[in-house]
Enzyme design. Structure first.
Site, PDB file in Angstrom:
ATOM      1  N   GLU B  60      12.366  17.303  30.606  1.00 51.33           N
ATOM      2  CA  GLU B  60      11.523  18.446  30.216  1.00 51.33           C
ATOM      3  C   GLU B  60      10.315  18.035  29.385  1.00 51.33           C
ATOM      4  O   GLU B  60       9.220  18.565  29.556  1.00 51.33           O
ATOM      5  CB  GLU B  60      12.351  19.491  29.445  1.00 51.33           C
ATOM      6  CG  GLU B  60      13.330  20.281  30.305  1.00 51.33           C
ATOM      7  CD  GLU B  60      14.623  19.540  30.608  1.00 51.33           C
ATOM      8  OE1 GLU B  60      14.814  18.417  30.080  1.00 51.33           O
ATOM      9  OE2 GLU B  60      15.446  20.067  31.380  1.00 51.33           O
ATOM     10  N   HIS B 129      23.697  27.285  26.436  1.00 53.07           N
ATOM     11  CA  HIS B 129      22.843  27.882  27.465  1.00 53.07           C
ATOM     12  C   HIS B 129      22.495  29.332  27.147  1.00 53.07           C
ATOM     13  O   HIS B 129      22.163  30.095  28.048  1.00 53.07           O
ATOM     14  CB  HIS B 129      23.526  27.799  28.836  1.00 53.07           C
ATOM     15  CG  HIS B 129      23.462  26.437  29.442  1.00 53.07           C
ATOM     16  ND1 HIS B 129      24.188  25.387  28.968  1.00 53.07           N
ATOM     17  CD2 HIS B 129      22.738  25.946  30.478  1.00 53.07           C
ATOM     18  CE1 HIS B 129      23.933  24.301  29.693  1.00 53.07           C
ATOM     19  NE2 HIS B 129      23.046  24.609  30.603  1.00 53.07           N
TER      20      HIS B 129
END
Lengths: 376, 330
Positions: B60, B129
């Site tokens: 990322e 998450h």
């Protein structure tokens, strides 16, 4: 990777490896001449050209010495990282710069912007925190920019700029240009995740000819005060690029002729192929890391002395005199000329006004109306 | 008016801008061959080719940083964060480069970048998450932060985000990708910095954004039915820039406000809302502003625990009754 065999000897300092006296000048020069045939003569042996490069290196050093004085006088705030000892690296590589190329580096960024032709007055004024500064007094030493000249910035977070440069290179091919990106990074950034993620992307995109990025590792032996050997078990920094399919080599970063040869060859190759290439330039920061690095406990005086003997400016001076391109008076003349130039630069910075307070809220966003900070 | 899902609306917004502007390209993990983890970009690779639809490795920080670099040279990348939870790995790039480079370059560069992906929880993804990061990214000057909840806004704000010359953090209501709503044909660009009155009312203002807006609308209906109370629901939509005016105007009318957010209470958007109201509408208030927030725990997995960790209809209704000084069950 290609290893030139330049670095035969190493000595046990506090971790740094000192390259032996370069022996490849003759070979390198011949090679260069062969490669440059049809390309406008030798990059290495043209006397006038070396004098020009010498002037640039002296300008950088004189500039940097002036910044050190400015810092001690309290005229320059924040951090100050100077390039003293490393001049041959940026000077050699930026000799291969062509209009439209992009250049990005970390925070030891003064020479890059100067070599691209930015006004030294605006650069010094930036360091002095003035409104006439090259980024209007908003960035300081670590954030010099001159986009018109191809300089996309100095960045303060070690490793953080590397992905940006890889993005530039993608954009250059996306727009179907033959421009390249020169991406400078220090040895200290090699252990950072951003380096590995970005070089991996560069290698990957390069497979499709979509990443004309020339990585230039300015290995000055220390990330601040930590030697390369104290940061990684595998100290061949050029070879780190092998892991990502990026071809690479090393160069003696204290020898401007060696740097020039590699710089032009590597830049041409990247431009032609759209694939990245990496060069580890072995160099040495003879000045302290930053202006507040007073004690230098991490290295010995002897080590500094040994590297000083290989000082890039001193070496070039000697060559110019030996080859009778310039005599000692001529050298003195150049130094005085640069001193005068920099005196004028410092005067300009000193006498310039601070940025107007209205600048506080400008350049946060672009487009839309006036930003006041009250909008959230 | 044609109906489409939130997912289709996002897709339409991106596809239309890609057709209109060749500088727009997409990047992210599994957005191409796979079609996107949430199938937002399904079919884009075939339609636009690999130069403009880039499957990235799981890195990322690297690919977000590369996108920032592309944007600095004039491309308009739209980066998919598979979920915003992974953006912590890119936070250095987003905060240190995207948000600030225009400023510290003295205005020499622009960063026309969109980073988009699902934000918030509700589908049992548990601790790592499940995050709502609007306050984190909303904290940094230089970024714009939006959080659409209707399909109309999903498309309209996507058009605006891609056209915006600044970096935009585009927080999608991931739990609502399949929900339907009316979206007009053509260019429905929605201006940033304008809140939406999702439901008009006169007695109390419920202020929210993202999927909690739908919760607030349900609560408003319940209050109407059960208590005869008329609740106004405001969907902030855009957190930076922030529309103080719409909130303040509403509170001047209703004199009572409840701020609802999925994220944790401390240092959150609801605190900002409460603060703005007391600064700008203090004399109009008939009760303190109450915040309804997520439980101060990492998000749990079990369905019952997860439901207990997020604002519920009961909690919001209770808060509304409290600011109305009605009887509140213990």
């Amino acid at each position: 990777m290609v290893f030139c065999g330049l670095y035969k000897a190493s000595f046990k300092g506090k971790g740094a490896t000192v390259p032996a006296e370069s022996e490849n000048t003759a070979d390198g020069a011949v090679e260069t001449q062969e490669q440059q045939q049809g390309g406008g003569g030798s990059v290495a042996t043209d006397g006038d050209r070396l004098v020009e490069l010498y002037k640039k290196m002296v300008l950088i050093r004189t500039f940097e010495e002036a910044t050190q004085r400015g810092f001690r006088q309290g005229k320059i705030g924040g951090y100050l990282h100077v390039y003293i000892g490393q001049e041959a690296v940026a000077t050699g590589f930026l000799d291969a710069y062509k209009e439209g190329d992009r250049v990005i580096t970390a925070y030891r960024d003064h020479p890059h912007v100067l070599l691209l032709g930015s006004d030294p007055k605006a650069v010094m004024a930036e360091l002095y925190g003035k409104g006439t500064g090259i980024v209007k007094g908003k960035g300081g030493s670590m954030h010099l920019f001159d986009v018109e000249k191809g300089f996309m910035g100095g960045y303060g977070i070690v490793g953080g700029h590397i992905p940006l440069g890889v993005g530039f290179a993608y954009a250059q091919r996306y727009e179907e240009t033959d421009h390249i990106t020169q991406l400078y990074l220090g040895d200290g950034s090699i252990s950072n995740g951003a380096f590995h993620e970005a070089v991996n992307l560069s290698g990957l995109w390069g497979k499709d000819g979509m990443n004309p990025c020339l990585f230039i590792v300015e290995n000055n032996q220390y990330g601040m005060g930590t030697s390369v050997e104290r940061t990684t078990a595998m100290t061949d920094l050029a070879a780190k690029f092998d892991a990502y399919g990026v071809e690479n080599e090393k160069v003696d970063g204290m020898d401007i002729e060696a740097v020039l040869e590699v710089a032009h060859r590597a830049a041409d190759r990247v431009r032609e192929t759209g694939k990245p290439y990496a060069v580890e330039a072995l160099t040495y920061r003879t000045a302290p890391h930053g202006a507040a690095d007073f004690f230098e406990k991490y290295r010995t005086k002897d080590e500094i002395k040994q590297w000083r003997e290989r000082d890039p400016i001193g070496q070039l001076e000697q060559k110019l005199i030996e080859r009778e391109v310039v005599d000692e008076d001529g050298i003195e003349e150049i130094k005085n000329e640069m001193k005068e130039t920099i005196q004028e630069v410092v005067r300009f910075a000193d006498e310039s006004d601070e940025p107007p307070l209205e600048e506080l809220y400008t350049d946060v966003y672009t487009g839309g109306g006036v930003y006041t900070g009250e909008e959230g | 008016m044609p109906e489409m899902t939130y997912r289709e609306a996002l897709r339409a917004g991106m596809a239309e801008e890609m057709e209109r502007d060749e500088k727009v390209l997409l990047m992210g993990e599994d957005i191409g061959v796979y079609g996107g983890t949430h199938l937002i970009t399904d079919g884009f690779l075939d339609r636009f080719g690999k130069k403009r639809v880039i499957d990235t490795p799981i890195a990322e920080g690297g690919f977000t940083g590369a996108a920032i670099g592309m944007a600095m040279l004039g491309l308009k990348p739209v980066v998919e964060m598979m979920t915003w939870n992974f953006s912590f790995l890119a936070a250095d790039q987003i905060i240190q480069n995207a948000a600030k480079v225009r400023y510290f370059s003295g205005g020499q560069v622009e960063v026309p970048l969109v980073i988009r992906g699902p934000n918030g929880g509700g589908v049992q993804l548990s601790a790592q998450h499940t995050h709502s990061l609007e306050n984190m990214y909303g904290h940094f000057p230089g970024l714009k932060v939006v959080s659409p909840v209707t399909p109309n806004d999903a498309k309209g704000m996507m058009l605006t985000a891609i056209r915006d010359p600044n970096p935009v953090i585009f927080l999608e209501a991931g739990a609502l990708y399949g929900t339907k709503g009316e979206v007009p044909d053509g260019d429905n660009a929605v201006e940033f910095g304008k809140a939406r009155v999702a439901r008009e009312g006169t007695d109390v203002t419920l202020i929210s954004y993202g999927r909690q807006v739908n919760l607030c609308v349900r609560v408003a209906e319940k209050l109407e039915e059960e208590d005869g109370v008329s609740a106004e629901v405001i969907d902030l939509r855009s957190l930076r820039p922030f529309d103080s005016e719409t909130i303040v105007e509403s509170v001047k009318k209703t004199h009572r406000a409840v701020a609802v957010q999925e994220q944790w209470r401390w240092f959150g958007v609801a605190s900002e809302v409460a603060s703005i109201i007391q600064e700008q509408a203090f004399d109009y208030l008939d009760a303190p502003v109450i915040r309804v927030s997520g439980a101060e725990v990492p998000a749990p997995y079990a369905r019952n625990l997860e439901l207990a960790a997020f604002p519920s209809e009961e909690a919001v209704a209770q808060a509304a009754r409290q600011v109305l000084y009605q009887e509140v069950s213990a």
